[in-house]
Design a protein around this motif. Structure first.
Motif: not given
Length: 93
Positions: A29-43, A80-86
């Protein structure tokens, strides 16, 4: 675009949820949520707040929160370029 450092952090966090917390369903569930959030950065990346790390860079750093994690990403004119995760987790004591 997502860095290998951020991908590695995601993999580590997903394994932690699935194995240590014994919750593979929540991991997925978290993987899907994170993927959707990261993909939304393009818009619409400007919806995310400027990160404190922004003060130390000559380019814009913003934060995308996917509880309990924070993705730091750089904004350029083209993408947008995702560089790191905390990972920020409450103390379980």
């Amino acid at each position: 675009m997502i860095s290998t450092e951020a991908l590695s952090g995601i993999d580590t966090f997903l394994a932690f949820i699935a194995v240590e917390r014994q919750s593979p369903i929540n991991s997925e569930r978290w993987r899907r949520k994170a993927s959707k959030a990261i993909e939304s950065l393009a818009y619409f990346p400007h919806r995310c707040p400027i990160a404190p790390e922004n003060a130390f860079r000559d380019y814009e750093i913003r934060a995308q929160i996917v509880d309990p994690c924070v993705f730091l990403f750089a904004l350029t004119k083209k993408k947008a370029w995702c560089a790191s995760l905390a990972v920020v987790m409450a103390d379980s004591r």
